[in-house]
Each structure stands twice: as C-alpha cells, then as structure tokens.
Enzyme design. Structure first.
Site, PDB file in Angstrom:
ATOM      1  N   THR A 156      58.975  63.585  42.900  1.00 40.79           N
ATOM      2  CA  THR A 156      58.793  63.348  44.327  1.00 40.79           C
ATOM      3  C   THR A 156      60.043  62.684  44.897  1.00 40.79           C
ATOM      4  O   THR A 156      60.680  61.876  44.227  1.00 40.79           O
ATOM      5  CB  THR A 156      57.571  62.441  44.558  1.00 40.79           C
ATOM      6  N   THR A 207      65.715  64.134  46.358  1.00 37.45           N
ATOM      7  CA  THR A 207      66.459  64.836  45.308  1.00 37.45           C
ATOM      8  C   THR A 207      65.546  65.791  44.550  1.00 37.45           C
ATOM      9  O   THR A 207      65.923  66.923  44.244  1.00 37.45           O
ATOM     10  CB  THR A 207      67.108  63.836  44.338  1.00 37.45           C
ATOM     11  N   ASP A 215      62.814  64.583  37.733  1.00 36.35           N
ATOM     12  CA  ASP A 215      62.483  63.709  38.861  1.00 36.35           C
ATOM     13  C   ASP A 215      63.724  62.937  39.272  1.00 36.35           C
ATOM     14  O   ASP A 215      64.709  62.871  38.534  1.00 36.35           O
ATOM     15  CB  ASP A 215      61.368  62.739  38.446  1.00 36.35           C
ATOM     16  N   ASP A 258      65.492  55.776  41.986  1.00 33.22           N
ATOM     17  CA  ASP A 258      66.110  54.894  42.982  1.00 33.22           C
ATOM     18  C   ASP A 258      67.275  54.117  42.385  1.00 33.22           C
ATOM     19  O   ASP A 258      68.226  53.785  43.090  1.00 33.22           O
ATOM     20  CB  ASP A 258      65.057  53.935  43.535  1.00 33.22           C
ATOM     21  N   LYS A 305      61.840  53.402  39.963  1.00 28.24           N
ATOM     22  CA  LYS A 305      61.309  54.499  40.741  1.00 28.24           C
ATOM     23  C   LYS A 305      60.170  53.992  41.620  1.00 28.24           C
ATOM     24  O   LYS A 305      59.628  52.913  41.382  1.00 28.24           O
ATOM     25  CB  LYS A 305      60.800  55.625  39.830  1.00 28.24           C
ATOM     26  N   GLY A 324      60.342  54.462  45.269  1.00 28.62           N
ATOM     27  CA  GLY A 324      60.722  54.353  46.675  1.00 28.62           C
ATOM     28  C   GLY A 324      59.956  55.311  47.562  1.00 28.62           C
ATOM     29  O   GLY A 324      59.719  55.028  48.740  1.00 28.62           O
ATOM     30  N   GLU A 349      54.100  59.669  38.962  1.00 26.17           N
ATOM     31  CA  GLU A 349      55.388  59.993  38.338  1.00 26.17           C
ATOM     32  C   GLU A 349      55.456  59.470  36.904  1.00 26.17           C
ATOM     33  O   GLU A 349      55.935  60.163  36.001  1.00 26.17           O
ATOM     34  CB  GLU A 349      56.528  59.405  39.175  1.00 26.17           C
TER      35      GLU A 349
END
EC number: 5.3.1.6
Length: 262
Positions: free
Chosen positions: A33, A36, A89, A92, A102, A104, A111
């Site tokens: 998610t 990127t 994935d 951040d 991760k 954000g 995730e």
C-alpha cells in the site's frame, strides 16, 4: 507521461518497475500500500495485460485491492492464498540492515501480516527513504479505539525507559475525526526522532494492552530496490550480501501514469 514526473516520482517508478521483474508466472504476490506500491501494481497490471503474466495478488488494503482489480490483476484473500511466494511493498524508512518503518499509509497491520506470510519481502523505495538510524519518520502504532487515551499514556510512560530521543505521541486524524484503519482501529504516531533499539521497542509495544501492532518491521525485509530520479536502480540483498546496479529507461509511450492517484 514519464517526462512529466518529478524526480521523486521517477525514483519510485523505476524501483517499482525493476522490482516487477522478480514476479514470475503463477506466483501468489502480496501487494503493498502507498504511492510507490501503486506504481508496482500498475506495472504488474501492464504485464498481465500485455505479456500474459498470470499471478494472484493479495492486497494489503482496500485501496490496493481496488487498484489491482482495475488494472486486471486477480485478487484473492490471504486465507485463500494461505502462503505467498513474494510480497513487494514500500517503506517510510529503511536502514542498512533493511529494518523498516512502515504505516504512513495506515495499512501497517495487514502489511505486516502479508509480509510475514511470504517466502520473501522486497521493499521498493526512493533513495530519500534511506536513513542511518530509524526514527525520523513518526512510528505508527495501531491501537483499538476502546481506551485509546489510556493506551497512549501507557506508551508515553514506557518510552521513558526506551533508547529514543523523543517521546511525544499524536492520534492520527482524518479531517476532524480520528483516522480509522481497514480493521476499524486508530493509529498513534510516535515522534521518536531516533530509535536506538528497534527490536526491543517493537517487542515492548506489542506486549501492551490496547496495542494491535507497530510499524517496525525488523528482520522481515529480504531485499530493497532503491530508485533514483535519473533512472538508476540499486538492488540490495541482505541474505546474499550483494549490491547490484541497474538503469531503467523512461518511455514517453508508457501509459502507467495517466490516472494513478497516490
């Protein structure tokens, strides 16, 4: 068109495009998610439509699931897949040991579940996400709504004994209301500035009543594909101890950019 992308978006795009090469026919793939990861989903969708790639994707959020369906990727649940060949994935932050922050985008729980149910996790990121020490990016912690203020107070008290530089925490908002995750929870963002011992902090956080999961991904990522604004790509494999370099070309005819919403 790619020529209209900012350097950061170009870096995200080339990282995602290069990481798509690791996806093989028949794979069950965790789809991350964030902005990127959305480039990655678009790239895979193009491979499905134009090259006949056959994969099944397990998305880590409702918005990733929607995008995957829009571009033609078969979407299944993790329960249906049971185990994944690969998860790709964003992150951040990442450090030299490929430990991550991760969450954000608010999807850290799904995730982490998807990433740990995979043979390999590949992170795609622009070079700006690389840090010497984790913590400049606020650490997301997913908490249940019941008694969240008490959970917040307990976390702040616990941080006194942790190797961090900052101890303030804020409830993530969506306008004038608390942000709600796909699982119906809230997120507390911990403004720590520097995390000296991520492994210890992750363990202590997850032992606290009210905490569902935290955004520290320790010893989960196997490879990071780092993109640069000029098209260069660096591939770091923590297991093999290798660093490879590549370059991706921008094509003016590329149609991945027309309606991508970050």
């Amino acid at each position: 068109m790619s020529g209209e992308l900012s350097p950061i978006d170009k870096a995200k795009f080339v990282a995602a495009k290069r990481a798509a090469d690791f996806v093989e026919d028949g794979m069950r793939v965790g789809l991350g998610t964030g902005s990127t990861a959305a480039w990655l989903v678009r790239s895979l969708g193009e491979m499905v439509r134009e090259e006949g790639l056959k994969i099944r994707g397990v998305p880590t959020s409702t918005r990733t699931a929607q995008l995957a369906r829009e571009v033609g990727i078969e979407v299944i649940s993790l329960d249906e897949a049971r185990w994944l060949d690969l998860t790709i994935d964003g992150a951040d932050e990442f450090d030299a040991d490929l430990n991550l922050i991760k969450g954000g985008g608010g999807a850290l729980l799904q995730e982490k579940i998807v990433a740990t149910a995979s043979d390999r996790m590949i992170v795609i990121a622009d070079i700006g996400k690389q840090v010497e020490t984790l913590g400049a990016f606020p650490l997301p912690v997913e908490v249940i709504p019941f008694g969240w203020r008490t959970t917040q107070a307990l976390i702040e008290e616990m941080l006194i004994s942790m190797d961090v530089l900052g101890r303030s925490t804020t409830l993530r908002m969506n306008g004038d209301r608390p942000y709600v995750t796909d699982e119906g929870n809230h997120i507390l963002d911990l403004h720590l500035k520097r995390i000296g011992n991520g492994r210890q902090l992750a363990l202590v956080l997850n032992q606290m009543p009210g905490v569902v999961e935290n955004g520290l991904f320790i010893d989960i990522c196997d490879m990071v594909v780092v993109g640069y604004g000029d098209g260069r790509v660096e591939i770091r494999d923590i297991n093999e101890g290798t660093i490879e370099h590549d370059r991706m070309d921008f094509l003016e005819s590329d149609n991945l950019f027309s309606d991508l919403a970050d």
